[in-house]
Design an enzyme around this catalytic site. Sequence first.
Site, short mmCIF file in Angstrom:
data_model
loop_
_atom_site.label_atom_id
_atom_site.label_comp_id
_atom_site.label_asym_id
_atom_site.label_seq_id
_atom_site.Cartn_x
_atom_site.Cartn_y
_atom_site.Cartn_z
N ASP A 33 0.80 -1.18 -0.10
CA ASP A 33 0.06 -0.17 0.08
C ASP A 33 0.81 1.29 -0.18
O ASP A 33 0.56 2.34 -0.73
CB ASP A 33 -0.99 0.05 1.04
CG ASP A 33 -2.15 -0.91 1.15
OD1 ASP A 33 -1.99 -1.73 0.12
OD2 ASP A 33 -2.67 -1.14 2.25
N SER A 82 -36.40 -3.93 -15.09
CA SER A 82 -35.93 -4.86 -14.13
C SER A 82 -36.10 -6.37 -14.57
O SER A 82 -36.62 -6.65 -15.78
CB SER A 82 -36.90 -4.63 -12.63
OG SER A 82 -38.04 -4.66 -13.02
N LEU A 83 -36.20 -7.21 -13.86
CA LEU A 83 -36.26 -8.66 -14.27
C LEU A 83 -37.57 -9.36 -13.65
O LEU A 83 -37.84 -9.03 -12.37
CB LEU A 83 -35.09 -9.46 -13.94
CG LEU A 83 -33.56 -9.25 -14.60
CD1 LEU A 83 -32.70 -9.75 -13.76
CD2 LEU A 83 -33.75 -9.52 -15.91
N GLU A 113 -25.66 -16.46 -14.11
CA GLU A 113 -24.66 -15.35 -13.37
C GLU A 113 -25.55 -15.36 -11.96
O GLU A 113 -26.75 -15.03 -12.11
CB GLU A 113 -24.40 -14.19 -14.29
CG GLU A 113 -25.26 -13.48 -14.92
CD GLU A 113 -24.59 -12.72 -16.00
OE1 GLU A 113 -24.64 -11.52 -15.51
OE2 GLU A 113 -24.70 -12.82 -17.27
N LYS A 115 -27.13 -13.16 -9.22
CA LYS A 115 -27.82 -11.66 -8.96
C LYS A 115 -27.21 -11.10 -7.74
O LYS A 115 -27.18 -11.54 -6.61
CB LYS A 115 -29.10 -12.06 -9.09
CG LYS A 115 -30.15 -10.75 -9.00
CD LYS A 115 -31.52 -11.08 -9.08
CE LYS A 115 -32.33 -10.12 -9.22
NZ LYS A 115 -32.17 -9.08 -8.30
N ASP A 117 -27.06 -8.35 -5.01
CA ASP A 117 -28.00 -7.75 -4.40
C ASP A 117 -27.43 -6.18 -4.21
O ASP A 117 -27.26 -5.75 -2.99
CB ASP A 117 -28.39 -8.29 -3.08
CG ASP A 117 -29.81 -7.78 -2.60
OD1 ASP A 117 -30.48 -6.94 -3.32
OD2 ASP A 117 -30.07 -8.11 -1.36
N TYR A 223 -22.32 -6.15 -15.64
CA TYR A 223 -23.08 -7.61 -16.37
C TYR A 223 -23.33 -7.27 -17.65
O TYR A 223 -24.16 -8.32 -18.30
CB TYR A 223 -24.14 -8.00 -15.20
CG TYR A 223 -25.11 -6.90 -14.87
CD1 TYR A 223 -25.87 -6.39 -16.02
CD2 TYR A 223 -25.22 -6.51 -13.50
CE1 TYR A 223 -26.96 -5.15 -15.53
CE2 TYR A 223 -26.15 -5.42 -13.15
CZ TYR A 223 -26.85 -5.06 -13.93
OH TYR A 223 -28.06 -4.28 -13.76
N LYS A 311 -35.07 -16.63 -7.82
CA LYS A 311 -34.68 -15.84 -6.55
C LYS A 311 -34.45 -17.12 -5.48
O LYS A 311 -35.35 -17.98 -5.24
CB LYS A 311 -35.82 -15.13 -5.96
CG LYS A 311 -35.77 -13.81 -6.61
CD LYS A 311 -34.73 -12.81 -6.24
CE LYS A 311 -35.17 -11.62 -6.13
NZ LYS A 311 -35.79 -10.83 -5.33
N CYS A 408 -38.80 6.81 32.35
CA CYS A 408 -39.05 8.07 33.10
C CYS A 408 -40.39 8.93 32.93
O CYS A 408 -40.61 9.65 33.73
CB CYS A 408 -38.09 8.99 32.90
SG CYS A 408 -38.22 9.95 31.53
N CYS A 423 -36.82 10.71 24.28
CA CYS A 423 -37.03 11.07 25.42
C CYS A 423 -35.99 12.37 25.88
O CYS A 423 -34.87 12.15 25.49
CB CYS A 423 -36.75 9.95 26.47
SG CYS A 423 -36.61 10.63 28.21
N CYS A 428 -33.08 10.61 32.49
CA CYS A 428 -33.82 9.56 32.42
C CYS A 428 -32.86 8.29 32.57
O CYS A 428 -31.89 8.17 32.06
CB CYS A 428 -34.41 9.24 30.87
SG CYS A 428 -34.96 7.78 30.71
S1 IVH Z 1 -29.08 -8.01 -15.88
C1 IVH Z 1 -33.07 -5.92 -17.94
N1 IVH Z 1 -27.50 -9.27 -14.41
O1 IVH Z 1 -31.14 -7.12 -10.69
C2 IVH Z 1 -32.06 -6.08 -16.75
N2 IVH Z 1 -28.96 -7.73 -13.62
O2 IVH Z 1 -34.03 -7.46 -10.37
C3 IVH Z 1 -30.91 -6.70 -17.12
N3 IVH Z 1 -28.88 -7.31 -11.15
O3 IVH Z 1 -31.90 -4.17 -12.26
C4 IVH Z 1 -30.05 -6.88 -15.77
N4 IVH Z 1 -27.33 -8.88 -10.72
O4 IVH Z 1 -29.74 -4.23 -10.92
C5 IVH Z 1 -28.41 -8.37 -14.71
N5 IVH Z 1 -25.66 -10.39 -13.07
C6 IVH Z 1 -27.06 -9.69 -13.17
C7 IVH Z 1 -27.35 -8.77 -12.07
C8 IVH Z 1 -28.47 -8.00 -12.33
C9 IVH Z 1 -27.81 -7.85 -10.17
C10 IVH Z 1 -30.09 -6.60 -10.59
C11 IVH Z 1 -29.95 -5.32 -11.47
C12 IVH Z 1 -31.14 -5.45 -12.19
C13 IVH Z 1 -32.00 -6.22 -11.07
C14 IVH Z 1 -33.43 -6.87 -11.31
#
Ligand code: IVH
Length: 669
Positions: A33, A82-83, A113, A115, A117, A223, A311, A408, A423, A428
């Site tokens: 470092d 979103s998915l 792959e 997901k 969080d 991703y 999920k 109190c 409070c 207290c």
């Molecule tokens: S692909 C059209 N790949 O999950 C959306 N998303 O619940 C294509 N996420 O908004 C997203 N890991 O923020 C993709 N390996 C991954 C991911 C991923 C996390 C998130 C992403 C998305 C959300 C949907």
Amino acid sequence: MTPSVEERIDWLRKEIRRHEYLYYVLARPEISDFAFDQLMNELKELEAAHPHLITPDSPTQRVGGAVLEELPQVRHEIPMLSLDNSYNEGELGEWYGRVVRALGRRPDYLVAELKIDGVSLSLTYEQGVLLRAVTRGNGEVGEEVTANAKTIPTVPLRLPEELPLVEVRGEVYLPRHVFLELNRRRREEGEEPFANPRNAAAGSIRLLDSRECARRGLRFIAYQIPRLRGKDLRYHSEALELLAHWGFATNPGWRRCPDVSCVHEFIAQWGERRKSLPFDTDGVVVKVDRLSEQQALGATSKFPRWAVAYKYPPEGERTRVKAIAVQVGRTGTLTPVAELEPVRLAGTTVTRATLHNADEVARLDVRVGDTVWVEKGGDVIPKVVAVDVAQRPEGAPPFVMPGACPVCGTPVVREAGEVAIRCPNPSCPAVQKARLLHFCSRSGMDIQGLGEQRIEQLLRQGLISDPASLWDLNWQQLATLPGWGAKSAENLRIQLEEAKGRPLWRLLVALGIRHVGERAAKLLAAHFGSLDALSTAKREELEAIEGIGPTIAQSVLQFFSSPPGQELVRRLQSRGVDPREKGTKAATTAPLAGLAFVLTGTLSRPREQVIALLEGSGAVVSETVSRKTSFLVVGENPGSKLAKARSLGVPVLDEEGLVALLAQKGVRW
Ligand code: IVH
């Protein structure tokens, strides 16, 4: 031939980028470092001396600095969808069936792959340089957070190829250990902790102060490449490989699968293994690999048809709420807590779960007798995430936060703009107990042998009230109390005597001044050296300290100007609890006390040795030249600090001059 400044800067940037990649993406650093900091310092000095050579993609631009009034809104060229979720093999199979029907054949390949969080982020590069970073927002319009994104070490500021346009999407997250540390600090500083790493990441990427964002420790995993000009890709898996080649961190262990059974294997394989990753994952994303097939499948208004999320079942349990208690904390904050029928969860027995605050109780509408679903949040404290209303006993009344402190009886207050109900009574017993516990805790004065039960006992007997009263205890009397004896009373006496010698910063943490945790306490202690000096500090002096911002300054001023704060300090001092810090203006006996040095250029000895020598003799050594600097020590090839010192009239010493000064002060070089 010595390289030109431009060549040196160019070399340093490449070298720093390479080491950032080795450290943050591959976790395989090649240098220490310290050596890394030296490269960075040299680059900073060269850039400061030649500001016209600073470029937005220079590694020095990661530190943050911009403070915004609000985040600008930016429309996504391609919406960030979103998915759709699936929760079992059957639902995943249904998705696959829909894909096959829509394509009229089986897709070429799938990619599985993890997901992650966190929160998604879109990065736009033009001619290989990071131009803009935008959050997902509502999917159509997001918020521009470029200055914050630049502070994330796994976001490359430039790509190795100068393509006209590239958009990279990925997930911003907070590693679990960084999140725990952040929450520990927030608790210590009297701030509301984040519920989980995801919320912490979401809050951090949207901070208006990018320097604060830089301190949060965010990371990014790429991703997707939704837009790419100047290059053709045929498969999503090629995009993942290209992203890794460009220096992005990518999903660990993603797999290209010929069919769904291979995806099931992947899901099973990662079910346990994902828990040992340093960040939270909540499922697996399954994507159609061939980009032309993705296009053919298209999207609904919310989700792409070419991808789906599987999920993992959350680690939670059902149980019953026996009662809802209200705890009163150190700052007087009332926290509702659900008392539960004991239930096993992720290896431990859970009997209580936090309900955070009145807003959260109202949102969940938890009532006594309810059957609830509890989960371990990202933090160790379990929480109630849902209520099974169908199981509610008839006539169970809604829970209302008390209008008076349950301990109190003082009417509670809710400050404008705050969720917390407090409070306001500083005497207290609950507040006193929490303050004493914090005072004696390991991060505070570290006084052993005084746990919760003993503090309660002594408070109940009226033998202690505030922290200073600990030193008024009568040892003979203590030895006769239930649970005590001559030995334990004597041990506590020794502990308290030793505590008088604890460093000043510990006392500052122990006082429980809002926003003053270990980091701020150390800065304040090093600067002021004593309680007296700190208690009379002016706002300007506090804010002039690197690392102390207006929030901390305000809180310190408030504490020391409040009658209870002043009274506590006076009472502690009168009992001999008044530590002094060495090496600050308070310690006038050290030979270099009161002198502030800044070093620049190469000296005949390693820099850290010189710093140790100066600091060991009572001087303060800092990075930046200011009016407060006593001497700038100049070695070979000095940086921009020299010009700054001259412009401020700060005396400059070469190595010989320093040796002479030290000799004069009786310090051996
Ligand atoms: S692909 C059209 N790949 O999950 C959306 N998303 O619940 C294509 N996420 O908004 C997203 N890991 O923020 C993709 N390996 C991954 C991911 C991923 C996390 C998130 C992403 C998305 C959300 C949907």
